[in-house]
Design an enzyme around this catalytic site. Structure first.
Site, PDB file in Angstrom:
ATOM      1  N   TRP A 162      -0.551   0.143 -11.195  1.00  0.00           N
ATOM      2  CA  TRP A 162       0.508   0.788 -10.430  1.00  0.00           C
ATOM      3  C   TRP A 162       1.536  -0.242 -10.080  1.00  0.00           C
ATOM      4  CZ3 TRP A 162       2.652   0.258  -5.433  1.00  0.00           C
ATOM      5  CH2 TRP A 162       3.597   1.233  -5.109  1.00  0.00           C
TER       6      TRP A 162
ATOM      7  N   ARG B 143      19.083  -3.016  -7.212  1.00  0.00           N
ATOM      8  CA  ARG B 143      17.992  -2.651  -8.109  1.00  0.00           C
ATOM      9  C   ARG B 143      18.093  -1.159  -8.410  1.00  0.00           C
ATOM     10  NH1 ARG B 143      11.507  -2.416  -6.571  1.00  0.00           N
ATOM     11  NH2 ARG B 143      12.000  -0.249  -6.131  1.00  0.00           N
TER      12      ARG B 143
ATOM     13  N   GLU C 181      15.158  -9.904  -1.980  1.00  0.00           N
ATOM     14  CA  GLU C 181      15.041  -8.442  -1.907  1.00  0.00           C
ATOM     15  C   GLU C 181      15.200  -7.990  -0.453  1.00  0.00           C
ATOM     16  OE1 GLU C 181      11.143  -6.892  -2.900  1.00  0.00           O
ATOM     17  OE2 GLU C 181      11.980  -4.967  -3.524  1.00  0.00           O
TER      18      GLU C 181
ATOM     19  N   HIS D  14      10.144 -11.431  -2.672  1.00  0.00           N
ATOM     20  CA  HIS D  14       9.778 -10.070  -2.326  1.00  0.00           C
ATOM     21  C   HIS D  14      10.257  -9.768  -0.901  1.00  0.00           C
ATOM     22  CE1 HIS D  14       7.407  -6.499  -2.698  1.00  0.00           C
ATOM     23  NE2 HIS D  14       6.490  -6.837  -1.821  1.00  0.00           N
TER      24      HIS D  14
ATOM     25  N   TYR E 248       7.352   5.304 -10.077  1.00  0.00           N
ATOM     26  CA  TYR E 248       7.431   4.251  -9.072  1.00  0.00           C
ATOM     27  C   TYR E 248       8.901   4.034  -8.671  1.00  0.00           C
ATOM     28  CZ  TYR E 248       8.365  -0.149  -6.997  1.00  0.00           C
ATOM     29  OH  TYR E 248       8.879  -1.095  -6.141  1.00  0.00           O
TER      30      TYR E 248
ATOM     31  N   ASP F 201      12.791  -3.018 -11.721  1.00  0.00           N
ATOM     32  CA  ASP F 201      11.374  -3.381 -11.511  1.00  0.00           C
ATOM     33  C   ASP F 201      10.491  -2.559 -12.445  1.00  0.00           C
ATOM     34  OD1 ASP F 201       8.907  -4.127 -10.532  1.00  0.00           O
ATOM     35  OD2 ASP F 201       9.382  -3.719  -8.420  1.00  0.00           O
TER      36      ASP F 201
ATOM     37  N   HIS G  28       7.216  -3.023 -12.545  1.00  0.00           N
ATOM     38  CA  HIS G  28       6.000  -2.830 -11.737  1.00  0.00           C
ATOM     39  C   HIS G  28       4.708  -2.942 -12.551  1.00  0.00           C
ATOM     40  CE1 HIS G  28       4.324  -1.456  -7.782  1.00  0.00           C
ATOM     41  NE2 HIS G  28       5.441  -2.004  -7.376  1.00  0.00           N
TER      42      HIS G  28
ATOM     43  N   HIS H 190      17.809  -1.360  -2.878  1.00  0.00           N
ATOM     44  CA  HIS H 190      17.136  -0.446  -3.807  1.00  0.00           C
ATOM     45  C   HIS H 190      17.941   0.835  -3.979  1.00  0.00           C
ATOM     46  CE1 HIS H 190      12.701  -1.966  -3.237  1.00  0.00           C
ATOM     47  NE2 HIS H 190      13.547  -2.952  -3.406  1.00  0.00           N
TER      48      HIS H 190
ATOM     49  N   ASP I 234       7.329  -3.089   3.484  1.00  0.00           N
ATOM     50  CA  ASP I 234       5.983  -3.327   4.015  1.00  0.00           C
ATOM     51  C   ASP I 234       5.809  -4.773   4.492  1.00  0.00           C
ATOM     52  OD1 ASP I 234       6.051  -3.076   0.941  1.00  0.00           O
ATOM     53  OD2 ASP I 234       4.362  -4.417   1.236  1.00  0.00           O
TER      54      ASP I 234
ATOM     55  N   ARG J 148       8.887 -14.721  -7.347  1.00  0.00           N
ATOM     56  CA  ARG J 148       9.068 -13.727  -6.282  1.00  0.00           C
ATOM     57  C   ARG J 148       7.999 -13.760  -5.194  1.00  0.00           C
ATOM     58  NH1 ARG J 148      11.511  -9.515  -5.653  1.00  0.00           N
ATOM     59  NH2 ARG J 148       9.713  -8.131  -5.533  1.00  0.00           N
TER      60      ARG J 148
ATOM     61  N   GLU K 209       5.382 -11.009  -6.800  1.00  0.00           N
ATOM     62  CA  GLU K 209       5.195 -10.441  -5.464  1.00  0.00           C
ATOM     63  C   GLU K 209       3.723 -10.305  -5.094  1.00  0.00           C
ATOM     64  OE1 GLU K 209       7.382  -6.781  -6.234  1.00  0.00           O
ATOM     65  OE2 GLU K 209       5.545  -5.627  -6.015  1.00  0.00           O
TER      66      GLU K 209
ATOM     67  N   GLU L 122      11.805  -7.208 -13.593  1.00  0.00           N
ATOM     68  CA  GLU L 122      10.768  -7.657 -12.655  1.00  0.00           C
ATOM     69  C   GLU L 122       9.381  -7.195 -13.087  1.00  0.00           C
ATOM     70  OE1 GLU L 122      11.728  -6.669  -8.623  1.00  0.00           O
ATOM     71  OE2 GLU L 122       9.628  -6.548  -8.021  1.00  0.00           O
TER      72      GLU L 122
END
Ligand code: EZ4
Ligand code: CO
Length: 403
Positions: free
Chosen positions: A403, A147, A340, A313, A159, A211, A213, A122, A317, A284, A263, A237
């Site tokens: 989001w 990305r 990713e 993904h 984001y 992305d 999002h 990222h 997290d 993903r 994702e 994405e």
């Protein structure tokens, strides 16, 4: 080989992780990732209150049977909570099977189908100069795919861009969700300029990803895809909220920009139409949110039939346990696309001891038996759960937006 104990450990070494530990009568231990960002305790309860009692006394060898016992046996099936809980059990059982066999999990899945797993990192920036600096750092580190996300001029938060205080861009700190703002016109004007700036600076010798999002309507996504074509992105994405699978037909009709989605999906049913109607290029779904190694492989097998590649993904997290599991799957499937890799913040490495490696843009899960991740429960106890929410997004007039 019966399961004699299963426990759920919630810890926050750098961010919250829910880890399932399964112990067998022969002393072999398996670990699974049950983390659902911002909703951690619901999966912990699903496991502790409803799944652990079913695991005690079961044969650890019977992965497929256990998967269906938990999926069909609950009657109420699918959704992020159940499928993350089943994933954790499934991942832990594959870990055990590998340890018993003395083989890394990828060998049980058919062996390596490539030498390494191409990962994308990222790159982010509060403006284009910052983004270019970060992009360059990724190239210097050897990444073959990166990305790009950048603050949209005129919007106070975007984001994918960490706040100046060094916090992660998801989730927010504090006991209530951070509020982000969204304005489609400003984003649609800026995103092609961002991709152009990267290509002007670094050329076309690196895979460039972006992305969206889930923030656009289908016709807006179609316009963005067309506008990005000169910069030949590897993928665009999550252009639209993907529970509306048929919407992708409209995007497809207008652009050759490849599309990656999934994702937030939990099962093969969430992507059935997207795959069988060839509406996307990369699927993903993640190993920890889509039912574990057993179910992810089923999704990727369906995708293979329709020329769709994997692009799992791998945000921070997802704990190092599921990241390792993802690498084992990636290494072994025929239709791997890209993985990713956001990495994990310290002190995660004090709690999860991993054997995967990064070299020249490619990763490898290592050759230890099982997943190759050792979970230090004692170390985890030093990092208590830290409740956090993902941000919530509103348009300038206050309307709640994706989001
Ligand atoms: O926002 O994993 O592609 N990566 C992403 C992530 C997701 C988080 C949500 O928990 O979109 O940054
Ligand atoms: Co994403």
């Amino acid at each position: 080989m019966k399961i004699i104990d299963a426990r759920v450990v919630i810890s926050s070494p750098g961010r919250n992780y829910v880890t399932l530990v399964i112990e067998t009568e022969s002393g072999v231990i398996g670990v699974g990732d049950a983390t659902l960002n911002g909703r951690e305790l619901s999966v912990a309860s699903y496991l502790r209150d409803h799944v652990v009692p079913l695991l005690i006394g079961r044969e650890a060898n019977r992965i497929e049977d256990t998967w269906h016992y938990l999926y069909k046996g609950s009657y109420w099936r699918r959704g992020p909570v159940q499928m993350t809980a089943i994933a954790a059990v499934d991942i832990a059982l594959w870990d055990i099977k590998g340890k018993v066999a003395g083989l890394p999990v990828y060998e049980l899945l058919g062996g390596a189908a490539r030498e390494g797993v191409m990962v994308y990192g990222h790159a982010t920036g509060a403006d284009l100069d910052e983004l270019k600096d970060d992009f360059r750092k990724h190239l210097d580190a050897g990444y073959k795919a990166v990305r790009a996300q950048c603050s949209v001029p005129g919007l106070s938060k975007t984001y994918g861009v960490p706040p100046a205080d060094g916090r992660m861009y998801e989730p927010a700190s504090g006991s209530l969700p951070q509020q982000d703002v969204w304005e489609t016109t400003a984003y649609l004007d800026f995103a092609p300029r961002m991709m152009e700036a990267i290509r002007e600076e670094f050329g076309f010798g690196v895979h460039l990803l972006h992305d969206v999002h889930h923030r656009l309507t289908p016709i807006e996504a179609a316009r963005l895809g067309a506008a990005l074509e000169p910069y030949r992105p590897f993928w665009m994405e999550d252009p639209t909220p993907a529970e509306d699978q048929s919407a992708f037909r409209l995007i497809r009709e207008h652009t050759t920009t490849p599309i990656a989605v999934g994702e937030v999906f939990n099962s093969i049913w969430d992507c059935q139409q997207l795959i069988t109607e060839r509406l996307i290029d990369y699927i993903r779904t993640s190993v920890s949110h889509a039912g574990g190694i057993t179910h992810l492989r089923r999704i990727f097998s369906l995708a293979e039939l329709y020329g769709v590649k994997s692009g799992s993904h791998g945000a921070g997290d997802l704990s190092p346990v599921s990241f390792a599991a993802a690498l084992h799957v990636d290494l072994s499937i025929p239709n791997f696309g890209v993985q990713e890799y956001m990495g994990h913040r310290e002190p995660a490495n004090e709690v999860f001891h991993t054997s995967y490696s990064f070299e020249n843009g490619y990763m490898h899960p290592g050759n230890l038996p099982g997943l190759g991740v050792e979970f230090d429960e004692k170390a985890a106890a030093a990092f208590p759960y830290d409740p956090k929410y993902l941000p919530v997004n509103r348009k300038l007039d206050g309307t709640v937006h994706d989001w």
